[in-house]
Design a protein around this motif. Sequence first.
Motif, PDB file in Angstrom:
ATOM      1  N   UNK A  99       5.378   6.418  37.890  1.00 46.48           N
ATOM      2  CA  UNK A  99       4.767   7.528  37.154  1.00 46.48           C
ATOM      3  C   UNK A  99       5.568   7.858  35.896  1.00 46.48           C
ATOM      4  N   UNK A 100       6.884   7.812  36.018  1.00 44.10           N
ATOM      5  CA  UNK A 100       7.771   8.081  34.892  1.00 44.10           C
ATOM      6  C   UNK A 100       7.560   7.040  33.783  1.00 44.10           C
ATOM      7  N   UNK A 101       7.432   5.770  34.184  1.00 40.19           N
ATOM      8  CA  UNK A 101       7.210   4.699  33.205  1.00 40.19           C
ATOM      9  C   UNK A 101       5.892   4.889  32.457  1.00 40.19           C
ATOM     10  N   UNK A 131      14.745  13.365  32.970  1.00 36.78           N
ATOM     11  CA  UNK A 131      14.641  14.175  31.751  1.00 36.78           C
ATOM     12  C   UNK A 131      15.587  13.633  30.680  1.00 36.78           C
ATOM     13  N   UNK A 132      16.830  13.365  31.078  1.00 33.94           N
ATOM     14  CA  UNK A 132      17.814  12.845  30.130  1.00 33.94           C
ATOM     15  C   UNK A 132      17.379  11.492  29.571  1.00 33.94           C
ATOM     16  N   UNK A 133      16.872  10.636  30.437  1.00 33.24           N
ATOM     17  CA  UNK A 133      16.425   9.314  30.026  1.00 33.24           C
ATOM     18  C   UNK A 133      15.231   9.409  29.067  1.00 33.24           C
ATOM     19  N   UNK A 134      14.323  10.334  29.351  1.00 29.88           N
ATOM     20  CA  UNK A 134      13.148  10.525  28.488  1.00 29.88           C
ATOM     21  C   UNK A 134      13.568  10.989  27.095  1.00 29.88           C
ATOM     22  N   UNK A 159       5.278  16.627  28.425  1.00 28.58           N
ATOM     23  CA  UNK A 159       5.786  15.476  29.172  1.00 28.58           C
ATOM     24  C   UNK A 159       6.975  15.879  30.045  1.00 28.58           C
ATOM     25  N   UNK A 160       7.838  16.729  29.502  1.00 28.58           N
ATOM     26  CA  UNK A 160       8.954  17.245  30.307  1.00 28.58           C
ATOM     27  C   UNK A 160       8.412  17.984  31.524  1.00 28.58           C
ATOM     28  N   UNK A 161       7.351  18.749  31.311  1.00 27.36           N
ATOM     29  CA  UNK A 161       6.722  19.476  32.418  1.00 27.36           C
ATOM     30  C   UNK A 161       6.177  18.505  33.469  1.00 27.36           C
ATOM     31  N   UNK A 162       5.604  17.386  33.013  1.00 29.94           N
ATOM     32  CA  UNK A 162       5.079  16.375  33.931  1.00 29.94           C
ATOM     33  C   UNK A 162       6.202  15.736  34.750  1.00 29.94           C
ATOM     34  N   UNK A 163       7.353  15.547  34.105  1.00 27.28           N
ATOM     35  CA  UNK A 163       8.512  14.983  34.824  1.00 27.28           C
ATOM     36  C   UNK A 163       8.971  15.951  35.925  1.00 27.28           C
TER      37      UNK A 163
END
Length: 230
Positions: free
Chosen positions: A29-31, A70-73, A85-89
């Motif tokens: 999902x993150x990818x 979050x850090x990786x994004x 997108x942060x909210x989705x993470x």
Amino acid sequence: MSENIKVIAFDADDTLWVNETYFREAELEFAKLLAKYETANKIDQELFKTEIKNLKHYGYGVKGFVLSMVECALDLSNYQINQRTIEEILKIGKEMLEKPIELLDGVEEVLEKLQEKFKLIVATKGDLLDQERKLEKSNLSKYFHHIEVMSDKKEKDYKKLIKHLDIESSELLMIGNSLKSDVLPLIEIGASAIHIPFHTTWIHEEVTDDKSSKSNYITLLNIKEVTSLL
């Protein structure tokens, strides 16, 4: 395996219940969320590097995993990632914490039999609150003397546990799915270990064939086989 075992310690995640599967799903999902910035393979590699770097700060568990996402994004997007997108993470993390507990085949049956002869404990890594929640939702608490959530599972950590239990190393048997965390350190300190592989293993927990082949431990395909050995 020692004949004078008094305490049996069980790893929790992927030994008693399903866990790693949910991390793999979360990584997919993150990818997808970051697909515009990098390939899925690169995202996976960078997330793993971030997780390993952050272990000393956050330890193991879902919360540290979310912070690493979050850090990786932020890093992969060159800080262009939007708030949605942060909210989705964050949502991915919350959904992981709310997953139902799926016991592995035979777990309760084995615990019921073993508790008649041995003191049973849980010895696991991860976030204390999350592991206590999972144990409560699993309805397995009644079988265990106590739960030990360890910051890591190295030889020194197991020595501390043995001292706390007031037993000799030879009186402890550890059962788990990770050679690196649940088996090899125990063999090194004179305890016994049973390895029950799970179909998915976090790469950080993998060991070389050379390391595993030199150690004296038992491998079983299913936890139900434990009762025929003890």
